[in-house]
Design an enzyme around this catalytic site. Structure first.
Site, PDB file in Angstrom:
ATOM      1  N   CYS A  32       0.767  -1.147  -0.100  1.00 17.83           N
ATOM      2  CA  CYS A  32      -0.039  -0.013  -0.114  1.00 17.83           C
ATOM      3  C   CYS A  32       0.796   1.332   0.007  1.00 17.83           C
ATOM      4  CB  CYS A  32      -0.987  -0.229   1.152  1.00 17.83           C
ATOM      5  SG  CYS A  32      -1.766   1.311   1.965  1.00 17.83           S
ATOM      6  N   TRP A  65      -7.534  -6.578   5.376  1.00 16.86           N
ATOM      7  CA  TRP A  65      -6.114  -6.925   5.601  1.00 16.86           C
ATOM      8  C   TRP A  65      -5.757  -7.981   6.732  1.00 16.86           C
ATOM      9  CZ3 TRP A  65      -3.210  -5.103   2.132  1.00 16.86           C
ATOM     10  CH2 TRP A  65      -3.247  -3.947   1.476  1.00 16.86           C
ATOM     11  N   VAL A  97     -11.441  -1.098   6.789  1.00 21.25           N
ATOM     12  CA  VAL A  97     -10.221  -1.124   7.641  1.00 21.25           C
ATOM     13  C   VAL A  97      -9.080  -1.042   6.882  1.00 21.25           C
ATOM     14  CG1 VAL A  97      -9.232  -3.392   8.658  1.00 21.25           C
ATOM     15  CG2 VAL A  97     -11.877  -2.704   9.006  1.00 21.25           C
ATOM     16  N   TYR A 155      -6.050   6.275  -8.509  1.00 17.69           N
ATOM     17  CA  TYR A 155      -7.077   5.405  -7.897  1.00 17.69           C
ATOM     18  C   TYR A 155      -8.661   5.884  -8.449  1.00 17.69           C
ATOM     19  CZ  TYR A 155      -4.391   3.266  -4.581  1.00 17.69           C
ATOM     20  OH  TYR A 155      -3.329   2.120  -3.852  1.00 17.69           O
TER      21      TYR A 155
HETATM   22  N1  LIG Z   1      -6.208   8.121   3.884  1.00 17.40           N
HETATM   23  C1  LIG Z   1      -5.564   6.969   4.446  1.00 17.40           C
HETATM   24  C2  LIG Z   1      -5.817   6.000   3.215  1.00 17.40           C
HETATM   25  C3  LIG Z   1      -5.427   4.660   3.422  1.00 17.40           C
HETATM   26  C4  LIG Z   1      -5.838   3.817   2.415  1.00 17.40           C
HETATM   27  O1  LIG Z   1      -6.806   3.964   1.498  1.00 17.40           O
HETATM   28  N2  LIG Z   1      -5.265   2.326   2.458  1.00 17.40           N
HETATM   29  C5  LIG Z   1      -5.682   1.304   1.526  1.00 17.40           C
HETATM   30  C6  LIG Z   1      -4.670   0.299   1.019  1.00 17.40           C
HETATM   31  S1  LIG Z   1      -3.591   1.257  -0.186  1.00 17.40           S
HETATM   32  C7  LIG Z   1      -6.520   0.480   2.450  1.00 17.40           C
HETATM   33  O2  LIG Z   1      -6.366  -0.027   3.625  1.00 17.40           O
HETATM   34  N3  LIG Z   1      -7.735   0.190   2.010  1.00 17.40           N
HETATM   35  C8  LIG Z   1      -8.606  -0.936   2.505  1.00 17.40           C
HETATM   36  C9  LIG Z   1     -10.088  -0.741   2.200  1.00 17.40           C
HETATM   37  O3  LIG Z   1     -10.512   0.398   1.525  1.00 17.40           O
HETATM   38  O4  LIG Z   1     -10.852  -1.786   2.370  1.00 17.40           O
HETATM   39  C10 LIG Z   1      -4.311   7.163   4.580  1.00 17.40           C
HETATM   40  O5  LIG Z   1      -3.481   7.861   3.872  1.00 17.40           O
HETATM   41  O6  LIG Z   1      -3.668   6.548   5.650  1.00 17.40           O
END
Ligand SMILES: N[C@@H](CCC(=O)N[C@@H](CS)C(=O)NCC(=O)O)C(=O)O
Length: 281
Positions: A32, A65, A97, A155
């Site tokens: 990520c 995750w 999550v 994205y």
């Molecule tokens: N705004 C958050 C975004 C984090 C994020 O979107 N992480 C993604 C992975 S790249 C995630 O865990 N997505 C899981 C989901 O949406 O179910 C940050 O920058 O920490």
């Protein structure tokens, strides 16, 4: 907003720690980009021995995750899924999550799940200088458009549910890349001669661009390596001590190409690109 547009959820936990790094733990997935920001900053600021980390498996199913064992083990809480950290913090939590997560081991709860905040927390802990007062305005402005157009833009292109939404996101991505290339024609890093948080925030997107976003998210107007200043800059940052070890290309490709079934239902992982331009191998 254009119909069919992808909208990223706001981070729900935006706290700040009330203890030292040793009292905390970082949950991340190297696949990520938002996690990799925090992994890079942890390393370059010398916090590796003070702040523990657990890595989630790059493959993510509907349970979210996971800590599947081996390299992907949670030694602190023994969680099998990161959702357990969210449930412990807020039993009614019904949002997504996501990683990264900064966990307070004493309180047994999440401090923050926002990478931008975690980067600043690490900088404060280490007494770093990644967000110097005289550059804050410039860094904030850079962070703003780089995130909107490029980092979240890829994205929005990838997860667009209409041609219009994709086209709009694509235009933003291919406006941001030449804009960055022009900026870097005249300076080593985004704000001048010293690395700031703006650089570490951006780097994970550049490292993924050709291997993932170009193909999987249909951002195929050009490869990152076609922008000479951007490539020189990416190489420069990638070669800083400790950074290459946070770049897990195999995990990145496995994550994107096998987790998003709506984009790649057969889960075939492309072989290329052969030359990423910034690795020496
Ligand atoms: N705004 C958050 C975004 C984090 C994020 O979107 N992480 C993604 C992975 S790249 C995630 O865990 N997505 C899981 C989901 O949406 O179910 C940050 O920058 O920490």
């Amino acid at each position: 907003m254009t119909s069919g547009a992808f909208v990223r959820q706001e981070s729900r936990f935006r706290g700040f720690p009330d203890g030292p790094p040793e009292q905390h733990h970082l949950y991340i997935a190297l696949a990520c980009p938002w996690s990799q920001r925090t992994a890079i900053v942890r390393t370059v600021l010398g916090l590796d021995d003070r702040l523990g980390v657990s890595y989630a498996d790059p493959y993510r199913d509907e349970r979210g995750w996971a800590f599947s064992g081996g390299r992907f083990t949670d030694d602190v809480n023994g969680f099998a899924f990161l959702s357990e950290a969210y449930d412990r913090t807020d039993p009614g939590y019904d949002g997504r999550v996501s990683v990264p997560v900064l966990w307070d081991k004493e309180r047994g709860e999440i401090v923050s799940n926002e990478s931008a905040d975690i980067v600043r927390i690490l900088d404060a802990w280490a007494g770093g200088d990644l967000y110097p007062p005289e550059l804050r305005e410039e860094i904030d402005e850079l962070n703003g458009w780089v995130y909107a157009e490029l980092q979240n833009g890829v994205y929005r292109a990838g997860f667009a549910r209409s041609q219009e939404a994709y086209d709009e996101a694509y235009r933003g991505v291919f406006a941001a890349l030449p804009r960055l290339d022009d900026l870097l024609a005249g300076r080593r890093y985004l704000t001048g001669d010293a690395i700031t948080e703006a650089d570490w925030r951006l780097l994970p997107t550049l490292l993924r661009f050709d291997a993932v976003y170009h193909t999987h998210f249909r951002c195929n107007g050009a490869r990152m390596i076609e922008y000479p200043h951007l490539l020189r800059y990416t190489k420069d940052l990638f070669e800083q001590p400790g950074v290459a070890a946070t770049f897990a290309l195999d995990e990145i490709k496995r994550h994107y190409y096998t987790t998003h079934d709506e984009l790649n239902p057969k889960r075939i992982i492309p072989q290329g690109p052969i030359d990423l331009g910034f690795t020496s191998a």
